[in-house]
Design an enzyme around this catalytic site. Sequence first.
Site, PDB file in Angstrom:
ATOM      1  N   HIS A 123      27.473  43.203  36.963  1.00  0.00           N
ATOM      2  CA  HIS A 123      27.884  43.801  38.248  1.00  0.00           C
ATOM      3  C   HIS A 123      27.763  45.324  38.267  1.00  0.00           C
ATOM      4  O   HIS A 123      28.037  45.942  39.287  1.00  0.00           O
ATOM      5  CB  HIS A 123      29.327  43.397  38.530  1.00  0.00           C
ATOM      6  CG  HIS A 123      30.269  43.948  37.505  1.00  0.00           C
ATOM      7  ND1 HIS A 123      30.246  43.551  36.174  1.00  0.00           N
ATOM      8  CD2 HIS A 123      31.207  44.914  37.585  1.00  0.00           C
ATOM      9  CE1 HIS A 123      31.133  44.248  35.501  1.00  0.00           C
ATOM     10  NE2 HIS A 123      31.746  45.075  36.326  1.00  0.00           N
ATOM     11  N   ASP A 124      27.419  45.934  37.121  1.00  0.00           N
ATOM     12  CA  ASP A 124      27.264  47.391  37.056  1.00  0.00           C
ATOM     13  C   ASP A 124      25.800  47.822  36.991  1.00  0.00           C
ATOM     14  O   ASP A 124      25.500  49.013  36.984  1.00  0.00           O
ATOM     15  CB  ASP A 124      27.932  47.952  35.787  1.00  0.00           C
ATOM     16  CG  ASP A 124      29.436  47.819  35.788  1.00  0.00           C
ATOM     17  OD1 ASP A 124      30.040  47.801  36.875  1.00  0.00           O
ATOM     18  OD2 ASP A 124      30.013  47.742  34.677  1.00  0.00           O
ATOM     19  N   ASP A 172      37.352  44.855  29.319  1.00  0.00           N
ATOM     20  CA  ASP A 172      36.743  46.031  29.933  1.00  0.00           C
ATOM     21  C   ASP A 172      36.873  47.266  29.028  1.00  0.00           C
ATOM     22  O   ASP A 172      37.968  47.562  28.545  1.00  0.00           O
ATOM     23  CB  ASP A 172      37.464  46.288  31.267  1.00  0.00           C
ATOM     24  CG  ASP A 172      36.747  47.293  32.135  1.00  0.00           C
ATOM     25  OD1 ASP A 172      35.582  47.060  32.480  1.00  0.00           O
ATOM     26  OD2 ASP A 172      37.362  48.329  32.469  1.00  0.00           O
ATOM     27  N   ASP A 224      38.714  38.696  33.167  1.00  0.00           N
ATOM     28  CA  ASP A 224      38.462  40.097  32.837  1.00  0.00           C
ATOM     29  C   ASP A 224      39.796  40.698  32.410  1.00  0.00           C
ATOM     30  O   ASP A 224      40.824  40.421  33.020  1.00  0.00           O
ATOM     31  CB  ASP A 224      37.918  40.826  34.075  1.00  0.00           C
ATOM     32  CG  ASP A 224      36.824  41.824  33.735  1.00  0.00           C
ATOM     33  OD1 ASP A 224      37.092  42.695  32.878  1.00  0.00           O
ATOM     34  OD2 ASP A 224      35.729  41.734  34.310  1.00  0.00           O
TER      35      ASP A 224
HETATM   36  O1  ISL Z   1      28.510  51.203  35.225  1.00  0.00           O
HETATM   37  C1  ISL Z   1      28.107  51.764  34.222  1.00  0.00           C
HETATM   38  C2  ISL Z   1      26.827  52.305  34.273  1.00  0.00           C
HETATM   39  O2  ISL Z   1      26.476  52.270  35.587  1.00  0.00           O
HETATM   40  C3  ISL Z   1      28.871  51.860  33.007  1.00  0.00           C
HETATM   41  O3  ISL Z   1      28.879  53.132  32.507  1.00  0.00           O
HETATM   42  C4  ISL Z   1      30.279  51.387  33.282  1.00  0.00           C
HETATM   43  O4  ISL Z   1      30.968  52.319  34.038  1.00  0.00           O
HETATM   44  C5  ISL Z   1      30.984  51.177  31.995  1.00  0.00           C
HETATM   45  O5  ISL Z   1      30.232  50.271  31.297  1.00  0.00           O
HETATM   46  C6  ISL Z   1      32.369  50.596  32.219  1.00  0.00           C
HETATM   47  O6  ISL Z   1      32.343  49.523  33.110  1.00  0.00           O
HETATM   48  C7  ISL Z   1      33.504  48.772  33.284  1.00  0.00           C
HETATM   49  O7  ISL Z   1      34.654  49.561  33.521  1.00  0.00           O
HETATM   50  C8  ISL Z   1      34.684  50.304  34.725  1.00  0.00           C
HETATM   51  C9  ISL Z   1      34.310  49.470  35.948  1.00  0.00           C
HETATM   52  O8  ISL Z   1      34.071  50.327  37.029  1.00  0.00           O
HETATM   53  C10 ISL Z   1      33.084  48.632  35.695  1.00  0.00           C
HETATM   54  O9  ISL Z   1      32.807  47.821  36.804  1.00  0.00           O
HETATM   55  C11 ISL Z   1      33.340  47.841  34.460  1.00  0.00           C
HETATM   56  O10 ISL Z   1      32.326  46.914  34.174  1.00  0.00           O
HETATM   57  C12 ISL Z   1      36.083  50.835  34.867  1.00  0.00           C
HETATM   58  O11 ISL Z   1      37.010  49.799  34.780  1.00  0.00           O
END
Ligand code: ISL
Length: 542
Positions: free
Chosen positions: A320-321, A190, A89
């Site tokens: 994971h989101d 990311d 990542d």
């Molecule tokens: O999680 C989301 C919706 O629930 C997305 O809006 C998410 O926040 C967005 O896609 C960005 O995600 C990524 O960056 C974030 C981190 O918290 C997430 O886990 C990652 O996948 C900030 O680094």
Amino acid sequence: MIYQLYPRSFFDANHDGIGDIRGIIEKLDYLKELGIGAIWLNPIYASPNDDMGYDISDYQSIMKEFGTMEDFDELLARAHEKGIRIIMDLVVNHSSDEHAWFIQSRKSKDNPYRDFYIWREGKDGKEPNNWASFFTPSAWKLDEETGEYYLHLFSEKQPDLNWENPKLREHIYEMINWWLDKGVDGFRMDVINLIAKRQGLPDGSGEKNLSGYVFCPENFANQERLGEYLKEMRRKCFDGRDCMCVGETPFVNPETGRKYIDPKEKELDMIFQFELMDIDSGKSGKWEMIPYDLSKFKSILHKWQDATQEGWGSLFWSNHDQPRPLSRFVNVTSEEMRIRAAKMLATAMHLLRGTSFIYQGEEIGMMNASFTSLSQLRDIESIEYYNAAKKAGRADEAWAAILRKGRDNARTPMQWDDSVHAGFSDHEPWLMVNENYRNINVAKAREDKESIWYYYQKLIRFKSSDETAIYGAFEELCPEHPEVFSYRRSLEENAYVVICNFSADKVSFDMSGYKKKELLFHNCENESEDVLLGYEARVIKI
Ligand code: ISL
Ligand code: CA
């Protein structure tokens, strides 16, 4: 076929309740048997874990709970011996506020690291503009030290890096090259399309959030200088190397997203689009849930298949989101239907054209957790949202939304067997184990040849080796059908047809034209030529 591995919840080798790198090493043979060709690791760098590793305090060291750099080197070597690639990542839209650069940056206005971050004076005693962040009401935080505000699109502990500063960019490229020289095989980047912000940082003009700020991606996603940064990064880091970069790009549609993966542009290899993941989100965002509708679903997939004809697409049901797809895109009411629906979803998505990302636990049909109290949650996004909603007198609504959409749903420990803590650890885990682990676990799935796990194994082998599955053209069949998603993949004289019933009920569907053809995949017993059972999936070689 890439396996997305969430290290914190995969396997705990040293008995502290937190997954770790040695735990991944122990399970490499498991992944090899499943048949995947690469692993994407969620962040494993040094981090205070305000946002579970997406707040990095040192890009070139390993998070203490996860192990050491020696452990990582061993993981990389052992994975490579087994023919498994490792994708890291890359989180460079922001760092942790505990990163050495930020500690310097906040010290004084003339510190050499000041411009590594985005600092502005307040306006009329308030924030520099009205931007809302993803996690907190405002995207700005006043820093007492110098009396200026810094920008954070995510939490206060995730200050945004200033990509306009060429020195910052050089440091990032050096770090990327350091990992590539070590032998890692690429990056999942990311929120890479947020690194360039709109010039002048103008106010957003959309709807205000509960606290009066405006969430305005039109000011921080897909901005003018982004292409320049991506091209530069490619030139300085990736050109001439055997590696792959997939950008996480929320807020793109085929028109804006296509450019990032256009081979002529020399930017990224693949992107993750979020149109599908946002399909059940209302105007105000993910927490406002609207019913998901198959015709919209089909048209999103169709247009992205078309948009990635040149270049290459990515395919995923979850990460994971996101909540677990079995608790989101289907309505599972029995064990039989859980198994059938999991196989149907796998078939529908992963036989499309593109690289599949299989999220940890998908191969055994893991489902959303059933949290009963706020104290069980670990995710900053859910916790911040709940607190803000509570202040506005909307706690109940927030809790209901968190149960369905909260990110911790996807982050509960991997369910290995039916022993205590699901065989993930013999210590109380950092996040609760899903209570259904006695029934849903790897050991049980591997005792049954008809399990979701074996279906995935077969699907992964097929998708990795069959030329038609890899390169074949996509053609949607019956786009108007309200319940069935069906398509054909074809390459020269070879072709197969995928038929998936997204409804829990029987539907009539004419398959008499496929009489006596070979069934490559089938997720239930049904010989009918004109009726599909609930959540039935067939793949027919024609
Ligand atoms: O999680 C989301 C919706 O629930 C997305 O809006 C998410 O926040 C967005 O896609 C960005 O995600 C990524 O960056 C974030 C981190 O918290 C997430 O886990 C990652 O996948 C900030 O680094
Ligand atoms: Ca551990």
